[in-house]
Scaffold this motif. Structure first.
Motif, PDB file in Angstrom:
ATOM      1  N   HIS A 108       1.362  -1.280   0.252  1.00 35.26           N
ATOM      2  CA  HIS A 108       0.110  -0.241  -0.187  1.00 35.26           C
ATOM      3  C   HIS A 108       0.944   1.257   0.177  1.00 35.26           C
ATOM      4  O   HIS A 108       0.897   2.318  -0.790  1.00 35.26           O
ATOM      5  CB  HIS A 108      -1.059   0.113   1.504  1.00 35.26           C
ATOM      6  CG  HIS A 108      -1.728  -1.205   1.323  1.00 35.26           C
ATOM      7  ND1 HIS A 108      -3.436  -0.593   0.850  1.00 35.26           N
ATOM      8  CD2 HIS A 108      -2.244  -2.199   1.957  1.00 35.26           C
ATOM      9  CE1 HIS A 108      -4.437  -1.768   0.610  1.00 35.26           C
ATOM     10  NE2 HIS A 108      -3.226  -2.352   1.814  1.00 35.26           N
ATOM     11  N   ASP A 109       1.958   1.352   0.682  1.00 34.24           N
ATOM     12  CA  ASP A 109       2.624   2.255   1.672  1.00 34.24           C
ATOM     13  C   ASP A 109       3.828   1.960   0.758  1.00 34.24           C
ATOM     14  O   ASP A 109       4.577   1.136   1.562  1.00 34.24           O
ATOM     15  CB  ASP A 109       2.816   2.692   1.885  1.00 34.24           C
ATOM     16  CG  ASP A 109       3.536   3.896   2.734  1.00 34.24           C
ATOM     17  OD1 ASP A 109       3.804   4.595   1.938  1.00 34.24           O
ATOM     18  OD2 ASP A 109       3.682   4.418   4.039  1.00 34.24           O
ATOM     19  N   PRO A 110       4.494   2.560  -0.100  1.00 34.34           N
ATOM     20  CA  PRO A 110       6.202   2.781  -0.647  1.00 34.34           C
ATOM     21  C   PRO A 110       7.010   2.751   0.116  1.00 34.34           C
ATOM     22  O   PRO A 110       8.337   1.832   0.660  1.00 34.34           O
ATOM     23  CB  PRO A 110       6.123   2.951  -1.739  1.00 34.34           C
ATOM     24  CG  PRO A 110       4.696   3.182  -2.570  1.00 34.34           C
ATOM     25  CD  PRO A 110       4.385   3.367  -1.362  1.00 34.34           C
ATOM     26  N   ALA A 111       7.296   3.721   1.116  1.00 30.59           N
ATOM     27  CA  ALA A 111       7.724   4.138   2.446  1.00 30.59           C
ATOM     28  C   ALA A 111       7.874   2.929   3.426  1.00 30.59           C
ATOM     29  O   ALA A 111       9.626   2.357   3.608  1.00 30.59           O
ATOM     30  CB  ALA A 111       7.352   5.163   2.773  1.00 30.59           C
ATOM     31  N   GLU A 116      10.011  -2.409   5.846  1.00 30.39           N
ATOM     32  CA  GLU A 116       9.764  -4.124   6.458  1.00 30.39           C
ATOM     33  C   GLU A 116      10.301  -4.450   5.438  1.00 30.39           C
ATOM     34  O   GLU A 116      11.248  -5.559   6.670  1.00 30.39           O
ATOM     35  CB  GLU A 116       8.885  -4.407   6.742  1.00 30.39           C
ATOM     36  CG  GLU A 116       8.120  -5.583   6.798  1.00 30.39           C
ATOM     37  CD  GLU A 116       8.590  -5.541   7.898  1.00 30.39           C
ATOM     38  OE1 GLU A 116       8.307  -7.147   8.080  1.00 30.39           O
ATOM     39  OE2 GLU A 116       8.404  -4.816   8.552  1.00 30.39           O
ATOM     40  N   LEU A 117      11.046  -3.882   4.621  1.00 31.09           N
ATOM     41  CA  LEU A 117      12.206  -5.146   3.799  1.00 31.09           C
ATOM     42  C   LEU A 117      13.609  -4.659   4.579  1.00 31.09           C
ATOM     43  O   LEU A 117      14.813  -5.887   4.232  1.00 31.09           O
ATOM     44  CB  LEU A 117      12.153  -4.521   2.271  1.00 31.09           C
ATOM     45  CG  LEU A 117      13.202  -4.651   1.280  1.00 31.09           C
ATOM     46  CD1 LEU A 117      13.259  -6.761   1.471  1.00 31.09           C
ATOM     47  CD2 LEU A 117      13.537  -4.124  -0.193  1.00 31.09           C
ATOM     48  N   GLN A 136      -1.563  -5.256  -5.359  1.00 35.58           N
ATOM     49  CA  GLN A 136      -1.853  -4.949  -4.022  1.00 35.58           C
ATOM     50  C   GLN A 136      -3.207  -4.147  -4.492  1.00 35.58           C
ATOM     51  O   GLN A 136      -4.040  -3.885  -4.645  1.00 35.58           O
ATOM     52  CB  GLN A 136      -1.087  -3.819  -3.388  1.00 35.58           C
ATOM     53  CG  GLN A 136      -1.525  -3.907  -2.496  1.00 35.58           C
ATOM     54  CD  GLN A 136      -1.895  -4.617  -1.356  1.00 35.58           C
ATOM     55  OE1 GLN A 136      -0.185  -5.030  -0.856  1.00 35.58           O
ATOM     56  NE2 GLN A 136      -2.381  -4.947  -0.685  1.00 35.58           N
ATOM     57  N   SER A 137      -4.180  -5.485  -3.941  1.00 33.91           N
ATOM     58  CA  SER A 137      -5.617  -4.957  -3.431  1.00 33.91           C
ATOM     59  C   SER A 137      -6.008  -3.569  -2.670  1.00 33.91           C
ATOM     60  O   SER A 137      -5.160  -3.446  -1.666  1.00 33.91           O
ATOM     61  CB  SER A 137      -7.076  -6.071  -2.866  1.00 33.91           C
ATOM     62  OG  SER A 137      -6.489  -6.749  -3.545  1.00 33.91           O
ATOM     63  N   LEU A 155      10.938   4.410  -4.986  1.00 32.46           N
ATOM     64  CA  LEU A 155      11.461   4.397  -3.236  1.00 32.46           C
ATOM     65  C   LEU A 155      11.209   2.830  -2.911  1.00 32.46           C
ATOM     66  O   LEU A 155      12.678   2.945  -2.517  1.00 32.46           O
ATOM     67  CB  LEU A 155      10.573   5.413  -2.507  1.00 32.46           C
ATOM     68  CG  LEU A 155      10.831   5.423  -0.717  1.00 32.46           C
ATOM     69  CD1 LEU A 155      10.204   7.117  -1.023  1.00 32.46           C
ATOM     70  CD2 LEU A 155      10.607   4.261  -0.210  1.00 32.46           C
ATOM     71  N   PHE A 156      10.584   2.689  -3.353  1.00 35.09           N
ATOM     72  CA  PHE A 156      10.463   0.988  -2.870  1.00 35.09           C
ATOM     73  C   PHE A 156      11.507  -0.297  -3.985  1.00 35.09           C
ATOM     74  O   PHE A 156      12.670  -1.040  -3.576  1.00 35.09           O
ATOM     75  CB  PHE A 156       9.267   0.369  -2.966  1.00 35.09           C
ATOM     76  CG  PHE A 156       9.250  -1.764  -2.582  1.00 35.09           C
ATOM     77  CD1 PHE A 156       9.024  -1.834  -1.386  1.00 35.09           C
ATOM     78  CD2 PHE A 156       8.972  -2.139  -3.675  1.00 35.09           C
ATOM     79  CE1 PHE A 156       9.744  -3.914  -1.488  1.00 35.09           C
ATOM     80  CE2 PHE A 156       9.436  -3.429  -4.133  1.00 35.09           C
ATOM     81  CZ  PHE A 156       9.715  -4.314  -3.139  1.00 35.09           C
ATOM     82  N   TRP A 157      11.655   0.152  -5.131  1.00 33.54           N
ATOM     83  CA  TRP A 157      12.708  -0.442  -6.507  1.00 33.54           C
ATOM     84  C   TRP A 157      14.132   0.168  -5.305  1.00 33.54           C
ATOM     85  O   TRP A 157      14.768  -0.440  -5.417  1.00 33.54           O
ATOM     86  CB  TRP A 157      12.021   0.075  -7.344  1.00 33.54           C
ATOM     87  CG  TRP A 157      11.256  -0.450  -7.886  1.00 33.54           C
ATOM     88  CD1 TRP A 157      10.023   0.262  -8.452  1.00 33.54           C
ATOM     89  CD2 TRP A 157      11.019  -1.588  -8.242  1.00 33.54           C
ATOM     90  NE1 TRP A 157       9.110  -0.603  -8.872  1.00 33.54           N
ATOM     91  CE2 TRP A 157       9.421  -1.877  -8.708  1.00 33.54           C
ATOM     92  CE3 TRP A 157      11.684  -2.702  -7.399  1.00 33.54           C
ATOM     93  CZ2 TRP A 157       8.904  -3.689  -8.967  1.00 33.54           C
ATOM     94  CZ3 TRP A 157      10.531  -4.378  -7.548  1.00 33.54           C
ATOM     95  CH2 TRP A 157       9.389  -4.484  -8.392  1.00 33.54           C
TER      96      TRP A 157
END
Length: 374
Positions: A108-111, A116-117, A136-137, A155-157
């Motif tokens: 839901h939230d890339p940040a 968490e990653l 993501q639903s 940001l996630f990538w």
């Protein structure tokens, strides 16, 4: 082949199985050891015995689909991801020479996903990559679909690249709206027959054509089921992605989709145990792009391994696909607590004349009479 490594192998959380119903079904006459729910919950019993019996040294475990991606509420999805990661870390620690894990994430939230990653890859043990169950639903009715080619996911990538974390894109069920429009009248075509591959292949191609792999050239992506149809469509995909016709497409103008395979995009054999299809995939994207996997417990470990172990092709490609490609793609497998090593074809029992006997052409032990079983 000895010492195989497998990647698309699911588990379920004991406390959330009812909330996170797994994709699949169990036959009415199934024995306890064939029961899907039992096998999703089991890690160190029947699963490990089957690994031993079929020469699978390492299994990378992932939360069963749709997992966090099937939860439209961000807080609940994040809580499930955290619980799943804490649980599977503890399970892997019980036998880290045989098991590793993929991180589960809410997207839901890339940040928040990046945080968490980072928690799992830097503060926890046993994780070697990430598995996301497709889109993501989101939304109040769950029908909003979040795809990761959107620029806000850069940001996630960036975090995945910095943490050297390969990412596996796994199928999931459609939203209620898509199910009603496309699949409800023909449910037999949904899921493993067609729906899974259709959705995942679109998502992977969306990420590539958005230029994500160009912006993050060290990022690695994996899909299962012999490439979710992409290798068989490769010519037509590259032929029709006309850069002049689609000037806003983000992918580099000097690269074909084919060019990303083997460097940044990889496929596994999970649930697709066809030798002609494997040969087609190798012809299109090269054996360096292919990794063995099974899709347990939705597929049979003996069936997958009997097929792979019976392949008649050069021993070096077999061992690369069954083991060594995995160690190159997931370097954390070679580090503590797993400490796996690259092995030769000979060490893996592939090739050679093992019993030292004379042959009459490798297939039959008698010159005049057929003795091999069909």
């Amino acid at each position: 082949m000895l010492f195989k490594i497998a990647f698309e192998e699911a588990f379920a959380l004991p406390t959330s199985l009812a909330e996170n119903t797994p994709i699949g079904f169990t036959r009415a006459d199934a024995s306890p050891e064939e029961d899907l729910h039992n096998n999703l919950l089991d890690i160190h019993g029947h699963r490990l015995r089957q690994m031993d019996e079929n020469d699978v040294e390492m299994m990378i475990l992932s939360l069963n689909a749709a997992g966090c991606q099937g939860i439209e509420d961000p807080a609940k999805a994040e809580a499930l991801a955290s619980a799943a990661n804490d649980y599977i870390e503890a399970q892997v620690a019980k036998n880290s020479t045989r098991f590793a894990a993929f991180v589960a994430l809410s997207m839901h939230d890339p940040a928040q996903a990046a945080a968490e990653l980072k928690r799992c890859m830097t503060l926890k043990s046993g994780f070697v990559g990430v598995l996301l169950n497709d889109f993501q639903s989101s939304g109040s009715d769950g029908n909003t679909m979040l795809f990761y080619d959107d620029a806000r996911y850069d940001l996630f990538w960036e975090a995945a690249t910095r943490l050297q974390t390969p990412l596996y894109i796994h199928p999931r069920t459609p939203t209620a709206l898509i199910d009603a429009e496309m699949w409800r009248a023909r449910p037999w075509l949904n899921l493993s027959v067609l729906g899974f591959a259709s959705r995942v292949s679109m998502h992977l191609l969306a990420i590539i054509t958005a230029g994500v792999l160009d912006r993050f050239p060290a990022l690695k992506l994996v899909v299962g089921h012999m490439g979710e149809h992409i290798p068989f469509e490769m010519y037509r995909i590259d032929h029709k992605l006309d850069r002049d016709r689609f000037p806003t497409m983000g992918v580099r103008r000097d690269k074909l989709i084919r060019d990303y395979f083997g460097d940044q995009v990889f496929l596994t054999t999970s649930g697709h145990f066809s030798t002609p299809v494997l040969h087609c995939s190798i012809a299109e994207v090269g054996a360096q792009s292919v990794l063995f996997s099974m899709d347990y417990p939705f597929e049979s470990i003996p069936n997958a391994c009997m097929w792979f172990d019976s392949l008649q092709m050069n021993q070096h490609d077999v061992v690369a696909m069954g083991r060594n490609n995995a160690l190159a793609l997931f370097p954390r497998l070679t580090q503590p607590p797993h400490n796996l090593e690259v092995k030769s074809a000979w060490e893996c029992g592939v090739g050679g004349l093992r019993d030292g006997s004379a042959t009459y052409g490798l297939y039959n032990a008698n010159f005049n009479k057929r003795t091999a079983t069909r």
